[in-house]
Design an enzyme around this catalytic site. Structure first.
Site, mmCIF file in Angstrom:
data_model
loop_
_atom_site.group_PDB
_atom_site.id
_atom_site.type_symbol
_atom_site.label_atom_id
_atom_site.label_comp_id
_atom_site.label_asym_id
_atom_site.label_seq_id
_atom_site.Cartn_x
_atom_site.Cartn_y
_atom_site.Cartn_z
ATOM 1 N N ASP A 21 0.831 -1.205 0.000
ATOM 2 C CA ASP A 21 0.000 0.000 0.000
ATOM 3 C C ASP A 21 0.870 1.261 0.000
ATOM 4 O OD1 ASP A 21 -2.281 1.494 0.012
ATOM 5 O OD2 ASP A 21 -2.799 1.096 2.098
ATOM 6 N N GLY A 22 0.361 2.302 -0.615
ATOM 7 C CA GLY A 22 1.027 3.602 -0.549
ATOM 8 C C GLY A 22 1.649 4.065 -1.860
ATOM 9 N N ASN A 23 1.400 3.327 -2.940
ATOM 10 C CA ASN A 23 1.986 3.719 -4.234
ATOM 11 C C ASN A 23 1.505 5.100 -4.674
ATOM 12 O OD1 ASN A 23 3.064 1.187 -4.255
ATOM 13 N ND2 ASN A 23 1.790 0.390 -5.908
ATOM 14 N N HIS A 38 3.054 2.975 -8.900
ATOM 15 C CA HIS A 38 2.936 1.529 -9.168
ATOM 16 C C HIS A 38 4.201 1.015 -9.864
ATOM 17 C CE1 HIS A 38 -1.093 1.846 -7.802
ATOM 18 N NE2 HIS A 38 -1.587 2.434 -8.867
ATOM 19 N N SER A 66 -7.163 -5.711 -5.914
ATOM 20 C CA SER A 66 -8.330 -6.215 -5.181
ATOM 21 C C SER A 66 -9.587 -6.091 -6.039
ATOM 22 C CB SER A 66 -8.518 -5.431 -3.887
ATOM 23 O OG SER A 66 -8.976 -4.133 -4.181
ATOM 24 N N THR A 67 -10.613 -6.822 -5.649
ATOM 25 C CA THR A 67 -11.906 -6.699 -6.341
ATOM 26 C C THR A 67 -12.346 -5.231 -6.331
ATOM 27 O OG1 THR A 67 -12.428 -8.884 -5.454
ATOM 28 C CG2 THR A 67 -14.264 -7.617 -6.353
ATOM 29 N N TRP A 70 -11.287 -2.445 -8.967
ATOM 30 C CA TRP A 70 -11.965 -2.231 -10.260
ATOM 31 C C TRP A 70 -12.712 -0.896 -10.265
ATOM 32 C CZ3 TRP A 70 -10.318 -4.929 -14.133
ATOM 33 C CH2 TRP A 70 -9.978 -6.270 -13.995
ATOM 34 N N ARG A 72 -11.458 1.934 -9.452
ATOM 35 C CA ARG A 72 -10.523 3.047 -9.703
ATOM 36 C C ARG A 72 -10.735 3.606 -11.108
ATOM 37 N NH1 ARG A 72 -4.887 2.292 -6.478
ATOM 38 N NH2 ARG A 72 -5.921 1.880 -4.515
ATOM 39 N N LEU A 132 10.480 -21.022 -3.738
ATOM 40 C CA LEU A 132 9.499 -20.064 -3.202
ATOM 41 C C LEU A 132 8.252 -20.059 -4.076
ATOM 42 C CD1 LEU A 132 8.784 -17.486 -1.405
ATOM 43 C CD2 LEU A 132 9.892 -16.149 -3.185
ATOM 44 N N ARG A 189 1.590 -4.932 6.253
ATOM 45 C CA ARG A 189 0.936 -3.887 5.465
ATOM 46 C C ARG A 189 1.780 -2.622 5.541
ATOM 47 N NH1 ARG A 189 -5.305 -2.386 4.491
ATOM 48 N NH2 ARG A 189 -4.918 -0.742 2.989
ATOM 49 N N SER A 197 -8.589 -4.997 4.905
ATOM 50 C CA SER A 197 -9.088 -4.709 3.557
ATOM 51 C C SER A 197 -9.485 -5.943 2.742
ATOM 52 C CB SER A 197 -8.048 -3.887 2.770
ATOM 53 O OG SER A 197 -7.835 -2.658 3.392
HETATM 54 C C1 FPP Z 1 -1.664 0.056 -3.510
HETATM 55 O O1 FPP Z 1 -1.241 1.387 -3.505
HETATM 56 C C2 FPP Z 1 -1.112 -0.712 -4.636
HETATM 57 C C3 FPP Z 1 -1.822 -1.307 -5.640
HETATM 58 C C4 FPP Z 1 -3.285 -1.240 -5.714
HETATM 59 C C5 FPP Z 1 -1.169 -2.031 -6.757
HETATM 60 C C6 FPP Z 1 0.084 -2.794 -6.439
HETATM 61 C C7 FPP Z 1 0.823 -3.085 -7.697
HETATM 62 C C8 FPP Z 1 2.162 -3.098 -7.846
HETATM 63 C C9 FPP Z 1 3.104 -2.911 -6.748
HETATM 64 C C10 FPP Z 1 2.762 -3.270 -9.202
HETATM 65 C C11 FPP Z 1 2.624 -4.560 -9.884
HETATM 66 C C12 FPP Z 1 2.829 -5.744 -9.065
HETATM 67 C C13 FPP Z 1 3.312 -6.920 -9.488
HETATM 68 C C14 FPP Z 1 3.257 -8.074 -8.563
HETATM 69 C C15 FPP Z 1 3.876 -7.143 -10.806
HETATM 70 P P1 FPP Z 1 -2.342 2.529 -3.674
HETATM 71 O O2 FPP Z 1 -2.462 2.836 -5.114
HETATM 72 O O3 FPP Z 1 -3.596 2.104 -2.986
HETATM 73 O O4 FPP Z 1 -1.665 3.715 -2.904
HETATM 74 P P2 FPP Z 1 -2.394 4.879 -2.062
HETATM 75 O O5 FPP Z 1 -3.098 4.200 -0.914
HETATM 76 O O6 FPP Z 1 -1.253 5.719 -1.616
HETATM 77 O O7 FPP Z 1 -3.323 5.570 -2.994
#
Ligand code: FPP
Length: 247
Positions: A21-23, A38, A66-67, A70, A72, A132, A189, A197
């Site tokens: 989380d946090g991208n 991401h 996550s479900t 969709w 977003r 793994l 997390r 979540s």
């Molecule tokens: C949550 O951050 C992250 C996601 C919904 C997507 C995660 C995907 C990746 C790390 C890239 C692809 C992964 C693989 C395994 C190839 P957020 O967007 O909810 O961040 P926010 O809470 O700061 O908005």
């Protein structure tokens, strides 16, 4: 002494699950679009895989989509799916070099065809690996998974394949997407959010939960090792008293 050396190799969780989380916030802080977060999240995925292999974790589940995701904006969903395909394409060789076998859980049929195809290829091409299990949760939600399990159990009871009086906790586990893996012993997390979540609700019943303020794109090997060290300092009682587990 490095953090890796501080880990007791005899008490490594058999399964670690991560809510990445946090991208979005990471990208926003840099004045960039969410997809930039991401894209950089992939570096953290790589680091976690390396850390899992080095420390001897045998199963790693990553909540990649996550479900609920969709809902977003369509542009972000498209970009995420593309990133997924590109990453899988680019990383299959590395997965094989490191003995990593790919699996998925979730409603895979709801993903774009191209995504499904690439995933299936990578699953087939990594089948022989044993170090793994990398389990990607895609279009996954725990309530979806449990609902499906209930439906399938009902079908099997109606068709006579399953006796309703023989249903026990183990039976439920066997009908979940994760039936081939042990339950996670540790759930991490990132990004300072303290929620589950809709992730592995049944499977996390006795997991240790570890929360860190680090945003996912900044998560590196040492962050993974810190979580393992924290896990090893906890006393896991499974409902018993402290005295019962130390005798
Ligand atoms: C949550 O951050 C992250 C996601 C919904 C997507 C995660 C995907 C990746 C790390 C890239 C692809 C992964 C693989 C395994 C190839 P957020 O967007 O909810 O961040 P926010 O809470 O700061 O908005």
């Amino acid at each position: 002494m490095s953090l890796l050396e501080k880990i007791n190799k005899n008490n490594v969780p058999k399964h670690v699950a991560i809510i990445m989380d946090g991208n979005g916030r990471w990208a926003k802080k840099k004045g960039m679009m969410r997809i930039f977060g991401h894209q950089n999240g992939v570096k953290a995925v790589r680091a976690s895989l390396e850390a899992a292999v080095k420390s001897g974790v045998q199963n790693l589940t990553l909540y990649a989509f996550s479900t609920e995701n969709w809902n977003r904006p369509q542009a972000e969903i498209n970009a995420l799916m593309e990133l997924l395909v590109d990453t899988i394409n680019g990383e299959t060789k590395t997965l094989n070099e490191n003995g990593i076998r790919l699996h998925t859980i979730g409603n895979i049929e709801s993903l774009p065809e191209k995504c499904q195809k690439k995933l299936q290829e990578a699953i087939n091409n990594t089948k022989q690996n044993t170090k793994l299990n990398l389990i990607l949760a895609l279009s996954y939600s725990s309530k979806w998974e449990i609902t499906n399990a209930v439906k399938n159990i009902c079908n099997d009871v109606v068709s006579g394949k399953l006796n309703k009086d023989a249903i026990e906790e183990k039976t439920i586990s066997q009908y979940l997407n994760t039936s081939a893996f042990p339950d996670p012993e540790l759930m991490i997390r990132t990004s300072g959010e303290y929620r589950i979540s809709n992730f592995l609700l049944w499977q996390l019943a006795y997991s240790e939960l570890y929360f860190t303020e680090t945003l996912w794109p900044d998560f590196r090997e040492d962050d993974f090792f810190k979580a393992l060290i924290d896990f090893q300092q906890r006393e896991r009682r499974f409902g018993m008293t402290s005295e019962q587990i130390t005798v």
